[in-house]
Scaffold this motif. Structure first.
Motif, PDB file in Angstrom:
ATOM      1  N   GLU A   1     -52.445  -7.696   7.043  1.00  0.00           N
ATOM      2  CA  GLU A   1     -52.264  -5.870   6.192  1.00  0.00           C
ATOM      3  C   GLU A   1     -53.683  -5.914   4.928  1.00  0.00           C
TER       4      GLU A   1
ATOM      5  N   GLN B   1     -54.845  -5.653  14.725  1.00  0.00           N
ATOM      6  CA  GLN B   1     -54.443  -5.248  15.545  1.00  0.00           C
ATOM      7  C   GLN B   1     -53.380  -5.051  16.663  1.00  0.00           C
ATOM      8  N   GLN B   2     -55.306  -5.829  17.471  1.00  0.00           N
ATOM      9  CA  GLN B   2     -54.430  -6.014  18.684  1.00  0.00           C
ATOM     10  C   GLN B   2     -54.001  -7.603  18.744  1.00  0.00           C
TER      11      GLN B   2
ATOM     12  N   ASP C   1     -52.475   0.162  20.299  1.00  0.00           N
ATOM     13  CA  ASP C   1     -52.875   1.989  19.802  1.00  0.00           C
ATOM     14  C   ASP C   1     -53.337   1.986  18.307  1.00  0.00           C
ATOM     15  N   ALA C   2     -53.253   1.762  17.961  1.00  0.00           N
ATOM     16  CA  ALA C   2     -54.071   0.988  16.330  1.00  0.00           C
ATOM     17  C   ALA C   2     -55.055   0.328  16.754  1.00  0.00           C
TER      18      ALA C   2
ATOM     19  N   LYS D   1     -53.866  -1.447  27.991  1.00  0.00           N
ATOM     20  CA  LYS D   1     -52.592  -0.703  28.278  1.00  0.00           C
ATOM     21  C   LYS D   1     -52.603  -0.555  30.468  1.00  0.00           C
TER      22      LYS D   1
ATOM     23  N   LEU E   1     -51.414  -8.294  14.947  1.00  0.00           N
ATOM     24  CA  LEU E   1     -50.664  -6.933  15.153  1.00  0.00           C
ATOM     25  C   LEU E   1     -49.685  -6.403  16.234  1.00  0.00           C
ATOM     26  N   ARG E   2     -49.984  -6.952  17.294  1.00  0.00           N
ATOM     27  CA  ARG E   2     -49.315  -6.270  18.050  1.00  0.00           C
ATOM     28  C   ARG E   2     -49.752  -5.210  18.509  1.00  0.00           C
ATOM     29  N   ASP E   3     -50.353  -4.409  17.962  1.00  0.00           N
ATOM     30  CA  ASP E   3     -50.237  -3.098  17.970  1.00  0.00           C
ATOM     31  C   ASP E   3     -51.399  -2.555  18.709  1.00  0.00           C
TER      32      ASP E   3
END
Length: 125
Positions: free
Chosen positions: A18, A45-46, A53-54, A88, A49-51
Motif C-alpha cells: 500500500e 494490485q494484481q 479488478d483494482a 478474468k 494484493l491479488r486484486d
C-alpha cells in the motif's frame, strides 16, 4: 535518502504494498507523461494484493484521464486485454479491446499486433 522509484522499490521489497502504491501514485502525479508508475501500481494490485479488478480500474482510469501518446496508450490497452483474457477469462472483453486498438491506431504496428492477437484468440477459442 531514497527518492521516487527507489523508495517504491524498497517499500515493495519489504512487502508494504500500500505504501509502494501511494509512492507510485505520487510519481504519477509528478510525471503524468510517465506510464511506468501506472504499470507498477497495477502489477502490485494484481500480483501481490491479488486484486485483479483494482488493476483493471487503474489501467481504465489512466486511459480515461490521460491523453497518452500512441505507444503508451497501446501498451496500456494491450496489458488490459491480457488481464481480461488471462485473469478474468473474459474473452469477449479482451477481443473488444483489441478491436478498439485496431480502430484507434489504424495502419500502425499496434493495429497489426492487435489483429494478430485477435486471430490467435479466435483460433484458440
Amino acid at each position: 535518502r531514497l527518492v521516487g522509484s527507489e523508495m517504491c522499490i524498497r517499500d515493495r521489497s519489504q512487502g508494504d504494498y500500500e505504501v509502494a502504491i501511494k509512492a507510485y501514485q505520487a510519481i504519477a502525479l509528478e510525471e503524468p507523461e510517465n506510464r511506468f508508475p501506472i504499470f507498477e501500481i497495477a502489477k502490485i494490485q494484481q500480483d501481490h494484493l491479488r486484486d485483479v479488478d483494482a488493476a483493471i480500474k487503474t489501467f481504465e482510469n489512466s486511459l480515461e484521464e490521460t491523453e497518452w501518446p500512441e505507444n503508451d496508450a497501446a501498451a496500456i490497452m494491450f496489458r488490459l486485454q491480457h488481464i481480461y483474457l488471462e485473469s478474468k477469462e473474459d474473452e469477449e472483453h479482451a477481443k473488444a479491446i483489441l478491436e478498439n486498438i485496431m480502430e484507434r491506431f489504424p495502419e500502425t504496428r499496434h493495429s497489426a499486433n492487435a489483429h494478430h492477437r485477435l486471430n490467435e484468440i479466435n483460433q484458440i477459442g
